[in-house]
Motif scaffolding. Sequence first.
Motif, short mmCIF file in Angstrom:
data_model
loop_
_atom_site.label_atom_id
_atom_site.label_comp_id
_atom_site.label_asym_id
_atom_site.label_seq_id
_atom_site.Cartn_x
_atom_site.Cartn_y
_atom_site.Cartn_z
N CYS A 144 50.71 66.30 11.32
CA CYS A 144 50.13 67.63 11.04
C CYS A 144 50.43 68.65 12.13
N LYS A 169 54.17 74.12 7.19
CA LYS A 169 53.13 74.03 6.15
C LYS A 169 51.73 74.01 6.75
N TYR A 204 58.04 71.04 8.41
CA TYR A 204 57.48 72.08 9.26
C TYR A 204 56.96 73.28 8.47
N VAL A 240 57.75 66.31 14.33
CA VAL A 240 57.79 65.32 13.25
C VAL A 240 58.72 64.16 13.63
N GLU A 291 54.64 62.71 6.26
CA GLU A 291 55.03 64.02 6.77
C GLU A 291 55.52 64.93 5.66
N THR A 299 52.97 70.98 12.51
CA THR A 299 54.10 71.48 11.72
C THR A 299 54.73 72.66 12.43
#
Lengths: 311, 329
Positions: free
Chosen positions: B141, B182, B180, B149, B177, B143
């Motif tokens: 989380c 979001k 990115y 990630v 995942e 992002t």
Amino acid sequence: MVLADLGRRINSAISSLNRSPTIDDKQLDAALKEICTALLESDVNVKLVASLRSRVRTKVKAALEGGADKAKEAQRRNVVQKTVFDELVSLVNPGVEPYKPKKGQSNIIMAVGLQGNGKTTTCTKLAVYYQKRGFKSCIVCADTFRAGAFDQTRQSATKAKVAYFGSYTETDPVVIAAQGVEKFRKERFEIIIVDTSGRHKQEKDLFAEMEQISAAVKPDMTILVLDASIGQAAEAQSRAFKEAADFGAIIVTKMDGHAKGGGAISAVAATQTPIIFLGTGEHLSDLERFAPEPFISKMLGMGDIQGLVEQ
Amino acid sequence: WFGNIVSRLTGSRMLTDQELQPVLGAMKEHLMRKNVAAEIADKVVESVGRELRGKKVTGFKGIKTEVRAALSASITRILTPKTSTDLLLSIRAKRSSSLLSSPVPYSLTFVGVNGVGKSTNLSKVAFWLLQNGLEVLVAACDTFRSGAVEQLRVHVRNLTLLGGAQAGGGRRVELFEKGYGKDAAGIAREAIAYAKENAFDVVLIDTAGRMQDNEPLMRALSKLVAVNNPDKIIFVGEALVGNEAVDQLTKFDRSLKDFSASSGLGAGRGRGIDGMLVTKWDTVDDKVGAALSMTYVTGQPILFVGCGQTYTDLRQLRVGHIVDALLRD
Ligand SMILES: Nc1nc2c(ncn2[C@@H]2O[C@H](COP(=O)(O)OP(=O)(O)OP(=O)(O)O)[C@@H](O)[C@H]2O)c(=O)[nH]1
Ligand SMILES: Nc1nc2c(ncn2[C@@H]2O[C@H](COP(=O)(O)OP(=O)(O)OP(=O)(O)O)[C@@H](O)[C@H]2O)c(=O)[nH]1
Ligand SMILES: [Mg+2]
Ligand SMILES: [Mg+2]
């Protein structure tokens, strides 16, 4: 912005002196105590604060005893202000000129520092900074340790439109650093920034590795990247980095937060190395040039003290 | 320093304020040199002063013992957890109390300022849970930060290999995942739902680092908390931090509580920090004062201590060790 809180406290200590008709030992000590408390709460090294306190006291007393003329009360108070200002400036100003990159040649810059202090982010910011000023800039990712390190460099360099070099398979950072610098040197890049893994003085092997990378790339300037929130460990760590990597400049990161950066200031004093930039955010343009006197005047929020110095 | 400061107190009588003042001053300075925040050092010393004032003591040795004991007691009191630190116990309790056929997984959210070691220590916690026979879903989380990630993907891949090599076949660990850019709260919600469907025991939620004064980012974190109501919110702080420890913890706790309460969403309204994980212990020698500052501010326990960069560098806090380190010269 930065350090404003600390500035306010020091200011009010000095102006309480201004309000009293004369300055005696007791008043001076009270003001100094207030100033030192503010410095300690901002993470300035405990020993450093003690020595600053006694230096200011000695200087002020000498000045006061020198000109015993009662009529010049106002000037005598200015002595206190100026002494405090000078001492604060000398805390952040070792009087050493940092390396200045030159156009038309390869300038190798290597970033070192403790884990998570902002090296990788700062490398990209620096590349952007120099690129904007007409230097052909690039980044070499010599961190083979941290999970996702090369992805981090790749993504942020791509965002910044800066050339980069690294490897997913090579595990020796010395090899990557040498290859990357060699490649970019041939391609006539002017600013070649080498990013390294985070490390600390307690791990001898990690320090030895840093020395090997340094020997392989022969940096023109090594930069210690230091987090503004560091406390009393700043002195020992920065000394150890100085001995092993002989860095010639410091960048203090995360100054956009609430931290006053007193630990970082103590690192300057411990290593006699100038701060060149402040990191002020996570975005690529969040980098500010650092200069000691404007920094301290801004911190104190005082034009008048600046005026005093220029007299 | 100890012999040094107490030698100022002599004789056999009641300790007076006047005698105590210099001793307490030296004690405060000592604590600050150990990286205890000034404000917290003040409070500790005050309580030691209260303890000692008017106490009747005899001889040099008696005084030395009294002062030392009072400081040691005060530090021990602050550091001793007031709530259970047995995470495995509370994970098992939640599972066994569930009447559902597919129970809601236990979730932990890691929060803190930038670069303190959230993602790395989340991975160490995952390793520890796997070793204890639990199946873990890691929710990416963060992002925002470049490589965040991929960093977790590498850790999960390593953990899978480590788990596979273990006797008994190893436990499941997986990465959840969505790339990115979001909304982190939404990804956490999807991850928890996915973990429930796929019978994971625990979800570890990684979040982006943020400064405690950054209101938009603190609001976003509070939304994640309010929507997902994690079983534990763990503040990750580093042993390197100085006086900032106080401000970081005060504001993370306050903002989480206030913003999650006013967000009007979800079951996690009004939640604050449940415990701490203190990292980079290996970088500070015996300047371990940050642990004292952090526990003083929140009154919450230090659940883990991070002391290196490998998966096994995760320990339980030993209160006695910290007290010793803080009292040492
Ligand atoms: N707010 C703020 N965050 C920063 C600043 N500089 C870096 N960061 C953040 O700090 C965290 C760590 O930064 P990195 O650049 O990964 O640090 P590093 O020194 O390369 O870390 P290692 O390579 O693991 O030692 C990231 O979340 C960055 O976004 C800054 O000036 N302000
Ligand atoms: N020496 C030491 N380094 C650690 C420890 N825990 C984490 N680190 C290192 O600290 C650096 C930052 O760790 P991360 O896990 O990326 O930190 P983070 O809080 O997730 O960072 P952001 O997500 O960018 O805010 C990495 O280089 C880690 O290896 C520890 O206990 N000791
Ligand atoms: Mg890095
Ligand atoms: Mg992270």
